[in-house]
Design an enzyme around this catalytic site. Structure first.
Site, PDB file in Angstrom:
ATOM      1  CG  HIS A 248      -0.342   0.033   2.531  1.00 41.89           C
ATOM      2  ND1 HIS A 248       0.417  -0.995   3.041  1.00 41.89           N
ATOM      3  CD2 HIS A 248      -0.355   1.000   3.498  1.00 41.89           C
ATOM      4  CE1 HIS A 248       0.840  -0.688   4.254  1.00 41.89           C
ATOM      5  NE2 HIS A 248       0.389   0.527   4.551  1.00 41.89           N
TER       6      HIS A 248
ATOM      7  CG  HIS B 244      -0.152   4.357   4.833  1.00 40.08           C
ATOM      8  ND1 HIS B 244      -0.964   3.575   5.626  1.00 40.08           N
ATOM      9  CD2 HIS B 244      -0.881   5.468   4.526  1.00 40.08           C
ATOM     10  CE1 HIS B 244      -2.135   4.182   5.791  1.00 40.08           C
ATOM     11  NE2 HIS B 244      -2.110   5.323   5.129  1.00 40.08           N
TER      12      HIS B 244
ATOM     13  CG  ASP C 299       4.719   2.775   7.570  1.00 39.90           C
ATOM     14  OD1 ASP C 299       3.905   3.062   6.673  1.00 39.90           O
ATOM     15  OD2 ASP C 299       4.406   2.083   8.571  1.00 39.90           O
ATOM     16  CG  HIS C 300       4.220  -0.236   4.330  1.00 37.60           C
ATOM     17  ND1 HIS C 300       4.171  -1.593   4.601  1.00 37.60           N
ATOM     18  CD2 HIS C 300       3.714   0.377   5.437  1.00 37.60           C
ATOM     19  CE1 HIS C 300       3.658  -1.788   5.812  1.00 37.60           C
ATOM     20  NE2 HIS C 300       3.366  -0.613   6.332  1.00 37.60           N
TER      21      HIS C 300
ATOM     22  CG  HIS D  93      -4.437  -0.196   6.162  1.00 38.46           C
ATOM     23  ND1 HIS D  93      -4.359  -0.155   7.534  1.00 38.46           N
ATOM     24  CD2 HIS D  93      -3.413   0.577   5.712  1.00 38.46           C
ATOM     25  CE1 HIS D  93      -3.335   0.597   7.893  1.00 38.46           C
ATOM     26  NE2 HIS D  93      -2.752   1.075   6.803  1.00 38.46           N
TER      27      HIS D  93
ATOM     28  CG  ASP E 252       0.358  -1.491   7.548  1.00 35.04           C
ATOM     29  OD1 ASP E 252       1.224  -2.382   7.590  1.00 35.04           O
ATOM     30  OD2 ASP E 252       0.588  -0.293   7.801  1.00 35.04           O
TER      31      ASP E 252
ATOM     32  CG  HIS F   2       3.457  -2.830  10.577  1.00 40.91           C
ATOM     33  ND1 HIS F   2       2.503  -2.174  11.320  1.00 40.91           N
ATOM     34  CD2 HIS F   2       3.793  -1.980   9.583  1.00 40.91           C
ATOM     35  CE1 HIS F   2       2.270  -0.983  10.794  1.00 40.91           C
ATOM     36  NE2 HIS F   2       3.041  -0.838   9.731  1.00 40.91           N
TER      37      HIS F   2
END
Length: 380
Positions: A61, A63, A65-66, A191, A262, A324
């Site tokens: 996805h 976001h 942090d990914h 999510h 996530d 995570h």
């Protein structure tokens, strides 16, 4: 095959944990990367994985942090190829395939183009078109253009827009690729933004060739051995027909891996594994919070370790690897001198898995999991 966990924290990197990234090293040495949070290009240098062997990148996805480590990693791969234009043309320019939600292509194009970053390899982006259920009710309150840019980066090859397929029961999946060795699909999971899980099905391989048996049958080592491995019969010089079943062992079942993004609920993806009669060899599932913070997990679209365990149970997984983790685990509590660690999460997951044969592990950064080839190895 080996799974290398490069970053196992959520939200932002700390001294103890990087953010989301994992690398799967296949038996032939090639590498598939799953998510690419900030600092991934540093973490990957700490394990025995060659960045030049990365040929597929899966983004669960969008976001940060990914995703925020992706432009830097692509540029680093390029800088370390170390070949001239002429050498690349002679040997064949490497190609990296990227898979992720709609909007990934715009992100990559914008970051590479604004920074004037040329690449010594080519890349293709395959974007997954989300279904309606993946969007929150307030999705349109933030006007963001997820459409692909009308121009291409100089190193970009035509990719694809992957629309979901629906089965007779109304379940959907996204077919990523189907080659000689793997069949890969994606499924959606709940999510705060469209998030996907990847189901990797390794195809069964021919069994072991009994070379001594073949020599006894009058067939010396040579190209004919390869033909037998491919399931074809061969004839010896004296006219004897040798069929594969005479010297090749039973087919070796492939492995099934499930690597999730996530999620507060991964059940929409479960049908992709539950319909697989060999089950799931390993599932990588987030466990951001412990059960006491279940409401907070739901608010932010995340799971507790117990919820991850329940999902692993539902898909008949042999191994559950949690990652995570919230930054609260591994940090000293404000009201106590005791340090909160992921041991809390592991204990809760084990409790949820009591009475099952599912094994569990909380991943630390740089943890390596070698995917076993036999059931005997699994039980270790």
């Amino acid at each position: 095959m080996k799974l290398y966990f490069l970053g196992t924290g959520s939200s932002y990197p700390t001294r103890k944990r990087g953010v989301s990234a994992a690398a799967l090293q296949l038996d032939d040495g090639s590498v598939w990367l799953f998510d690419c949070g900030e600092g991934t290009q540093i973490q990957v240098q700490k394990v025995t994985v060659s960045r030049q062997r990365i040929n597929k990148i899966f983004i669960t996805h969008l976001h940060g942090d990914h995703l925020f480590g992706l432009p830097g990693l692509l540029c680093t791969i390029s800088s370390q190829i170390g070949m001239s234009k002429e050498e690349l043309e002679a040997k064949g320019t490497p190609v990296v395939d990227l898979y992720g939600p709609q909007g990934l292509r715009r992100f990559v194009y914008t970051s590479l183009s604004l920074s004037r970053s040329p690449l010594q390899f080519k890349y293709r982006i395959h974007e997954l078109v989300p279904v309606k259920d993946q969007y929150l009710e307030n999705w349109d309150e933030w006007d963001v253009d997820h459409s692909a840019p009308s121009v291409t980066h100089p190193s970009e090859l035509p990719g694809s827009l992957i629309c979901p397929d629906e089965d007779s029961d109304g379940n959907v999946h996204w077919k990523l690729f189907d080659d000689d060795n793997w069949y890969a699909v994606a499924g959606w999971i709940h999510h705060r933004v469209p998030s996907f899980g990847f189901v990797l099905n390794e195809k069964s391989r021919p069994g072991t060739l009994d070379k001594n048996k073949l020599i006894e049958l009058g067939l010396p080592p040579g190209p004919a051995y390869g033909q037998l491995k491919k399931g074809k019969s061969v004839t010896t010089e004296d006219g004897k027909l040798i069929t594969p079943d005479m010297a090749v062992g039973s087919m070796i079942p492939g492995k099934t891996l499930v690597i999730l993004g996530d999620t507060s609920d991964a059940s929409p993806l479960a049908h992709l594994v539950s319909s697989n009669d060999r089950g799931c060899d390993v599932v990588v599932h987030e466990a951001t919070f412990d059960e006491s913070l279940k409401e907070k997990a739901a608010e932010f679209g995340h799971s507790t370790s117990s919820q991850a365990a329940e999902f692993a149970k539902s898909i008949n997984a042999k191994m559950l690897i949690l990652n995570h983790f919230s930054q609260r685990y591994g940090r000293v509590s404000e009201d106590s001198q005791n340090e909160e660690t992921v041991a809390i999460l592991e204990q809760e997951a084990k409790k949820a898995l009591e009475g099952t044969s599912v094994h569990i592990k909380c991943a630390e950064d740089l943890f390596t999991y070698e995917i076993p080839r036999t059931s005997r190895e699994v039980s270790k």
